[in-house]
Design a protein around this motif. Structure first.
Motif, PDB file in Angstrom:
ATOM      1  N   UNK A 130      -8.582  -3.631   2.752  1.00  0.00           N
ATOM      2  CA  UNK A 130      -9.502  -2.504   2.804  1.00  0.00           C
ATOM      3  C   UNK A 130      -9.198  -1.640   4.015  1.00  0.00           C
ATOM      4  N   UNK A 131      -9.052  -0.336   3.774  1.00  0.00           N
ATOM      5  CA  UNK A 131      -8.747   0.566   4.866  1.00  0.00           C
ATOM      6  C   UNK A 131      -8.508   1.970   4.361  1.00  0.00           C
ATOM      7  N   UNK A 132      -8.169   2.891   5.258  1.00  0.00           N
ATOM      8  CA  UNK A 132      -7.996   4.302   4.871  1.00  0.00           C
ATOM      9  C   UNK A 132      -6.915   4.517   3.821  1.00  0.00           C
ATOM     10  N   UNK A 133      -5.810   3.785   3.929  1.00  0.00           N
ATOM     11  CA  UNK A 133      -4.730   4.008   2.976  1.00  0.00           C
ATOM     12  C   UNK A 133      -5.139   3.567   1.571  1.00  0.00           C
ATOM     13  N   UNK A 134      -5.798   2.434   1.471  1.00  0.00           N
ATOM     14  CA  UNK A 134      -6.273   1.979   0.164  1.00  0.00           C
ATOM     15  C   UNK A 134      -7.279   2.964  -0.414  1.00  0.00           C
ATOM     16  N   UNK A 135      -8.189   3.468   0.420  1.00  0.00           N
ATOM     17  CA  UNK A 135      -9.192   4.429  -0.055  1.00  0.00           C
ATOM     18  C   UNK A 135      -8.521   5.681  -0.602  1.00  0.00           C
ATOM     19  N   UNK A 136      -7.518   6.196   0.118  1.00  0.00           N
ATOM     20  CA  UNK A 136      -6.839   7.416  -0.311  1.00  0.00           C
ATOM     21  C   UNK A 136      -6.092   7.213  -1.619  1.00  0.00           C
ATOM     22  N   UNK A 137      -5.423   6.073  -1.762  1.00  0.00           N
ATOM     23  CA  UNK A 137      -4.661   5.814  -2.981  1.00  0.00           C
ATOM     24  C   UNK A 137      -5.601   5.590  -4.164  1.00  0.00           C
ATOM     25  N   UNK A 138      -6.659   4.805  -3.960  1.00  0.00           N
ATOM     26  CA  UNK A 138      -7.570   4.485  -5.057  1.00  0.00           C
ATOM     27  C   UNK A 138      -8.355   5.703  -5.526  1.00  0.00           C
ATOM     28  N   UNK A 139      -8.837   6.517  -4.583  1.00  0.00           N
ATOM     29  CA  UNK A 139      -9.630   7.696  -4.940  1.00  0.00           C
ATOM     30  C   UNK A 139      -8.762   8.899  -5.279  1.00  0.00           C
ATOM     31  N   UNK A 140      -7.476   8.796  -4.981  1.00  0.00           N
ATOM     32  CA  UNK A 140      -6.519   9.868  -5.259  1.00  0.00           C
ATOM     33  C   UNK A 140      -6.828  11.142  -4.481  1.00  0.00           C
TER      34      UNK A 140
END
Length: 237
Positions: A130-140
């Protein structure tokens, strides 16, 4: 006097005259059937060329076979686990085989929560926690956040899986929208990405399970605020 034939003269040597203008076929024939001396020369030239090539490769090195330290799991790890030094270790991997975003320092994942299962020996990347990179990729979207929520109906939580897309709704019981005085539903966010559903531990109340959603920042703030006072549910895409 009887006739006697003249004795034969000396035999002339069989001399093969070299063609002064050989054809391509003649030249190929000579190259295909070289003499012993020519064979030795060709072998020496080939050996010298191979030696020079080996020295050149040794001096230059091959970047595909350079090795780099990466963080790998030392055992099978379940999603939702907060990583410790006992869960991961450094291992040398060939640089040409490393996935994008691979983690190279144990300190970068210490205390971080896994967003999915990891096999023993698997390298960790920036989207496995969990972190900023995962959030950006998942939410596009680049400006994204991960929001934890608890659903009003625990049975819905059981159905959710990482990667699902859902709309987030809340119910305002104070605002009837029809003559039957049924409460109206408000859509707080659409196409939220489920990045983690905390596992069901022995003895844990199912209502305590948390769903992590990746959302653009404005919608994430709206969902987080509503979850403090209102019942939250989701619909599946």
């Amino acid at each position: 006097m009887p006739y006697e034939p003249a004795p034969p003269g000396p035999r002339r040597p069989n001399v093969t005259h070299r063609n002064l203008s050989p054809s391509w076929a003649d030249r190929l024939s000579e190259f295909a059937h070289p003499g012993w001396g020519r064979t030795v020369i060709v072998r020496r030239i080939l050996a010298a060329g191979l030696t020079a090539l080996a020295v050149l490769l040794l001096v230059r090195g091959n970047p595909d076979f350079d090795r780099s330290p990466v963080v790998v799991a030392v055992r099978d790890l379940e999603p939702g686990r907060a990583l410790t030094d006992e869960d991961v270790d450094l291992a040398e991997w060939e640089s040409g085989t490393l996935p994008e975003g691979v983690v190279t320092a144990v300190a970068d994942v210490a205390g971080r929560t896994l967003a999915g299962p990891v096999r023993a020996g698997e390298p960790l990347t920036d989207v496995r926690v969990l972190g900023p990179r995962l959030a950006a990729v998942a939410a596009d979207v680049e400006d994204a956040r991960i929001v934890p929520i608890r659903l009003a109906d625990p049975a819905v939580t059981e159905l959710l899986r990482e990667g699902d897309r859902v709309d987030v709704l809340t119910v305002d019981s104070q605002t009837p929208v029809n003559p039957d005085r049924q409460p109206g539903a408000t859509v707080l966010a659409t196409r939220a990405a489920v990045v983690l559903v905390t596992p069901s531990a022995n003895g844990r109340d199912q209502r305590e399970r948390v769903v992590m959603l990746a959302l653009p920042a404005p919608e994430a703030i709206t969902v987080a605020a509503a979850s403090l006072t209102n019942a939250i549910t989701v619909t599946f895409h």
